[in-house]
Design an enzyme around this catalytic site. Structure first.
Site, PDB file in Angstrom:
ATOM      1  CB  CYS A  70      26.127  18.991  -6.596  1.00 54.94           C
ATOM      2  SG  CYS A  70      24.429  18.515  -6.912  1.00 54.94           S
TER       3      CYS A  70
HETATM    4  C1  BEZ Z   1      23.306  14.497  -5.859  1.00 50.13           C
HETATM    5  O1  BEZ Z   1      24.435  14.236  -5.531  1.00 50.13           O
HETATM    6  O2  BEZ Z   1      22.968  15.654  -6.140  1.00 50.13           O
HETATM    7  C2  BEZ Z   1      22.284  13.431  -5.971  1.00 50.13           C
HETATM    8  C3  BEZ Z   1      22.671  12.116  -5.953  1.00 50.13           C
HETATM    9  C4  BEZ Z   1      21.715  11.102  -6.067  1.00 50.13           C
HETATM   10  C5  BEZ Z   1      20.394  11.439  -6.214  1.00 50.13           C
HETATM   11  C6  BEZ Z   1      20.012  12.761  -6.254  1.00 50.13           C
HETATM   12  C7  BEZ Z   1      20.967  13.770  -6.136  1.00 50.13           C
END
Ligand code: BEZ
Length: 213
Positions: free
Chosen positions: A45
């Site tokens: 994100c």
């Molecule tokens: C994330 O960065 O939002 C994320 C990364 C791996 C698994 C789930 C979420």
């Protein structure tokens, strides 16, 4: 609520990092990209929000407003913005909804309980000036989205709306377009006086029209 292409995007009230909004008032007659991310202070994100902030001029040039969402509170989004600026070189420059009560997430079906019962998945909605949904995308939490692709789709959508052309496989801006099948040759002759190339009667190529707003 299951939202499909052509549906009217539902209105909502929300708290955001840029203050409370009524979605329809905030959006007006612009295009909009509404996208969710699973959680604040997560790696994928962080990269997505930084990259999207860098595309500000590209979205503005196309008359598109961008708004993010997660079920974390606005205060957490604001704290995280400093990290995004430090690690990605730019802070989010668009509102991010703090959907703590999940009202917007449920309205737009952004929570997929068999993937994660508590967090939103990576949904994207492109919404047209008439408030209808033009594109939906759903990505898993572990896969960052390609925001250049979202711009590419918006370019295609705007060409279709303004010039009645479709875009072929792997099309990139500036490449030839396809006259939509609903436009007959007589109408096409008026719309494209420079002519077109007929590969088949149903496959007619024209140079890309000017994408002006
Ligand atoms: C994330 O960065 O939002 C994320 C990364 C791996 C698994 C789930 C979420």
């Amino acid at each position: 609520m299951n939202i499909r292409l052509g549906d009217v995007a539902p209105n909502f009230h929300a708290e955001t990092t840029q203050g409370p909004i009524e979605f329809y008032d905030w959006k007006g007659r612009s295009w909009a990209v509404l996208f969710s991310h699973p959680k604040d202070f997560t790696p994928v994100c962080t990269t997505e929000l930084g990259y999207t902030a860098r595309l500000k001029d590209e979205f503005e040039r196309r008359g598109v407003k961008v708004i993010g969402l997660s079920v974390d509170p606005v205060s957490e989004h604001q704290r995280w913005a400093a990290d995004i600026e430090e690690t990605q070189g730019i802070a989010p420059n668009f509102p991010i909804i703090g959907d703590e009560d999940r009202a917007v997430s449920l309205l737009y079906d952004m929570i997929h309980p068999n993937a994660d019962a508590t967090a939103t998945v990576r949904s994207v909605f492109v919404i047209g000036p008439d408030n209808t949904v033009k594109l939906t995308l759903t990505y898993p939490a572990s896969t960052g989205r390609n925001f250049d692709e979202i711009l590419r789709v918006i370019d295609s959508l705007q060409l279709t709306l303004r010039h009645k052309v479709a875009t072929p496989v792997n099309w990139q801006p500036g490449e030839d377009c396809i006259i939509v099948p609903a436009v007959g040759d007589d109408e096409a002759a008026t719309m494209f006086p420079e002519g077109w190339v007929t590969i088949r009667p149903y496959l007619r190529l024209v140079p890309q029209p000017e994408p002006s707003l």
